[in-house]
Design a protein around this motif. Structure first.
Motif, short mmCIF file in Angstrom:
data_model
loop_
_atom_site.label_atom_id
_atom_site.label_comp_id
_atom_site.label_asym_id
_atom_site.label_seq_id
_atom_site.Cartn_x
_atom_site.Cartn_y
_atom_site.Cartn_z
N LEU A 10 0.84 -1.19 0.00
CA LEU A 10 0.00 0.00 0.00
C LEU A 10 0.89 1.25 0.00
O LEU A 10 1.70 1.45 0.90
N ILE A 11 0.71 2.09 -1.01
CA ILE A 11 1.46 3.34 -1.12
C ILE A 11 0.47 4.43 -1.51
O ILE A 11 -0.05 4.42 -2.62
N ASN A 12 0.20 5.34 -0.59
CA ASN A 12 -0.74 6.41 -0.91
C ASN A 12 -0.20 7.79 -0.57
O ASN A 12 -0.95 8.76 -0.47
N THR A 13 1.14 7.89 -0.38
CA THR A 13 1.75 9.19 -0.09
C THR A 13 2.31 9.86 -1.35
O THR A 13 2.93 10.91 -1.26
N THR A 14 2.12 9.21 -2.48
CA THR A 14 2.51 9.81 -3.77
C THR A 14 1.33 9.75 -4.72
O THR A 14 0.39 8.96 -4.52
N ASP A 15 1.38 10.55 -5.75
CA ASP A 15 0.32 10.55 -6.74
C ASP A 15 0.21 9.16 -7.38
O ASP A 15 1.23 8.51 -7.65
N GLU A 16 -1.01 8.70 -7.58
CA GLU A 16 -1.22 7.36 -8.14
C GLU A 16 -0.49 7.16 -9.46
O GLU A 16 0.00 6.07 -9.76
N GLU A 17 -0.42 8.20 -10.28
CA GLU A 17 0.23 8.09 -11.58
C GLU A 17 1.75 7.93 -11.46
O GLU A 17 2.41 7.50 -12.41
N LYS A 18 2.31 8.27 -10.30
CA LYS A 18 3.75 8.19 -10.10
C LYS A 18 4.17 6.97 -9.27
O LYS A 18 5.35 6.79 -8.99
N GLN A 19 3.21 6.15 -8.90
CA GLN A 19 3.53 4.98 -8.08
C GLN A 19 4.26 3.92 -8.89
O GLN A 19 4.17 3.86 -10.12
N LYS A 20 4.93 3.03 -8.16
CA LYS A 20 5.54 1.87 -8.79
C LYS A 20 4.46 1.01 -9.43
O LYS A 20 3.33 0.92 -8.94
N PHE A 21 4.81 0.35 -10.51
CA PHE A 21 3.86 -0.56 -11.15
C PHE A 21 3.64 -1.76 -10.22
O PHE A 21 4.56 -2.47 -9.84
N GLY A 22 2.39 -1.95 -9.82
CA GLY A 22 2.06 -3.02 -8.89
C GLY A 22 1.80 -2.54 -7.48
O GLY A 22 1.48 -3.33 -6.60
N LEU A 24 -0.46 -0.42 -4.64
CA LEU A 24 -1.88 -0.18 -4.42
C LEU A 24 -2.06 1.06 -3.56
O LEU A 24 -1.30 1.28 -2.62
N SER A 25 -3.05 1.86 -3.91
CA SER A 25 -3.40 2.98 -3.03
C SER A 25 -4.57 2.61 -2.13
O SER A 25 -4.75 3.19 -1.06
N VAL A 26 -5.37 1.61 -2.54
CA VAL A 26 -6.50 1.11 -1.75
C VAL A 26 -6.53 -0.40 -1.88
O VAL A 26 -6.39 -0.94 -2.99
N ALA A 27 -6.70 -1.10 -0.75
CA ALA A 27 -6.85 -2.56 -0.79
C ALA A 27 -7.84 -2.93 0.32
O ALA A 27 -7.47 -2.95 1.49
N GLU A 28 -9.05 -3.21 -0.04
CA GLU A 28 -10.09 -3.52 0.94
C GLU A 28 -10.32 -5.03 1.00
O GLU A 28 -10.47 -5.68 -0.04
N ASN A 29 -10.34 -5.55 2.22
CA ASN A 29 -10.59 -6.98 2.47
C ASN A 29 -9.54 -7.89 1.85
O ASN A 29 -9.84 -9.01 1.45
N PHE A 30 -8.30 -7.39 1.78
CA PHE A 30 -7.20 -8.20 1.27
C PHE A 30 -6.00 -8.11 2.21
O PHE A 30 -5.78 -7.09 2.87
N ASN A 31 -5.24 -9.19 2.28
CA ASN A 31 -3.96 -9.20 2.98
C ASN A 31 -2.85 -9.26 1.94
O ASN A 31 -2.97 -9.95 0.93
N ILE A 32 -1.77 -8.54 2.20
CA ILE A 32 -0.61 -8.56 1.32
C ILE A 32 0.54 -9.19 2.09
O ILE A 32 0.92 -8.71 3.16
N SER A 33 1.09 -10.28 1.57
CA SER A 33 2.16 -10.99 2.27
C SER A 33 3.48 -10.26 2.12
O SER A 33 3.62 -9.33 1.32
N ALA A 34 4.48 -10.70 2.90
CA ALA A 34 5.81 -10.08 2.83
C ALA A 34 6.44 -10.28 1.46
O ALA A 34 7.26 -9.47 1.02
N SER A 35 6.06 -11.33 0.75
CA SER A 35 6.62 -11.60 -0.58
C SER A 35 5.87 -10.88 -1.69
O SER A 35 6.25 -10.95 -2.85
N GLY A 36 4.77 -10.20 -1.33
CA GLY A 36 4.03 -9.43 -2.33
C GLY A 36 2.82 -10.14 -2.90
O GLY A 36 2.17 -9.59 -3.79
N SER A 37 2.51 -11.33 -2.42
CA SER A 37 1.30 -12.01 -2.90
C SER A 37 0.07 -11.47 -2.18
O SER A 37 0.17 -10.90 -1.09
N LEU A 38 -1.08 -11.66 -2.79
CA LEU A 38 -2.33 -11.11 -2.29
C LEU A 38 -3.30 -12.25 -2.01
O LEU A 38 -3.44 -13.18 -2.81
#
Length: 301
Positions: A10-22, A24-38
């Motif tokens: 989750l990265i929401n401190t930068t503009d969405e258009e400037k974020q890294k590819f992949g 998320l600015s919003v993730a509802e009802n999901f867990n993100i693992s340390a390896s990046g899987s959802l």
């Protein structure tokens, strides 16, 4: 369409258009693992119906759970709740454990010790020492029944944070093995802020206030960790490996070796109150943070 092979969190401190590819600015009802899987977040199952739960506590070994409902202290055995004692005030309670079998609870003027999820001792009913030559009678006092802000168990003592003014708090230690007595001349000190939570972590006393975060040890005394604090409630989530997460007003921090791990990537309003817990799912460790969503995040774009 481009294939996303890894989520960067989750990265929401930068503009969405400037974020890294992949990212998320919003993730509802999901867990993100340390390896990046959802993977989808689990739901919930109601275990008990209650009309007025004012406080609850789960021990660090995940074996015992307690609630106070309509003034009755109850223990959950995994299948049902069993009443232990009644007469608790209709207000928030503070909890700490010496071990999963030895628990302390403070609620208003009630200060009690629970052993083995069964035996409850009202520590305020134990006699105070007397006599001009008795050191405990001279140098101790009963627990402070007013304005308790937080408690923890640290190096053999129950430690209480007590309000002594609008922006000052007193940290006070109990006598080891005689936890109805508190030192009144030594093993106590003032903090120039209002304490919201304290915790024993890796041999240090972690003190989280509204505007500052401190650590205390018998060797080095009080040292400042951050010039910002946390919202009232339960901002510290202790981990079994002598570490903890802190839900601060500037993001999630980890301690010891204090470090803010979300300040530069994620922004959230700290709210007027916060409650945290750590949990494990599918081999991954997560922190659960609940706030009222009030206020503005300090690092919003």
């Amino acid at each position: 369409m481009a294939e996303i092979k890894k989520f960067h969190g989750l990265i929401n401190t930068t503009d969405e258009e400037k974020q890294k590819f992949g990212a998320l600015s919003v993730a509802e009802n999901f867990n993100i693992s340390a390896s990046g899987s959802l993977f989808r977040r689990d739901g919930f199952t109601q275990e008990v119906s209650a009309s007025n739960i004012t406080s609850s506590y789960g021990t660090t070994d995940l074996r015992y759970m307690y609630i106070i409902n309509n003034g009755t202290l109850m223990y959950f055995d995994g299948a049902a709740f069993r009443a232990i004692a009644s007469g608790f005030p209709d207000q928030h309670a503070f909890w700490c454990e010496e071990s999963p079998n030895s628990l302390f609870v403070v609620s208003g003027t009630t200060y009690a010790h629970i052993e083995n999820a069964n035996e409850l001792t009202h520590l305020t009913s134990l006699p105070m020492p007397t006599g001009d030559l008795d050191e405990l009678a001279l140098y101790t006092e009963s627990f402070p029944p007013d304005d308790v802000l937080a408690i923890t168990f640290h190096q053999g003592s129950v430690v209480m944070a007590v309000s002594t003014g609008t922006n000052t708090s007193r940290i006070q230690f109990s006598v080891p093995e005689q936890h109805h007595l508190f030192y009144k001349l030594h093993k106590r000190f003032e903090v120039p802020d209002r304490v919201v939570s304290i915790e024993s972590v890796n041999g240090q006393l972690l003190i989280v206030c509204l505007s500052n975060i401190y650590a205390f040890s018998g060797d080095s005394g009080l040292s400042a960790l951050a010039d910002y604090g946390a919202a009232p409630g339960k901002p510290i989530a202790k981990l079994p490996e002598s570490k903890c997460f802190i839900a601060t007003t500037r993001g999630i921090a980890i301690y010891p070796d204090f470090k803010n791990i979300t300040e530069s990537t994620y922004s959230y309003p700290s709210g007027k109150g916060a409650s945290t817990a750590s949990y494990d799912v599918q081999g991954e460790k997560f922190i659960l943070l609940c706030t009222d969503g009030a206020g503005e995040p300090y690092n919003a774009i």
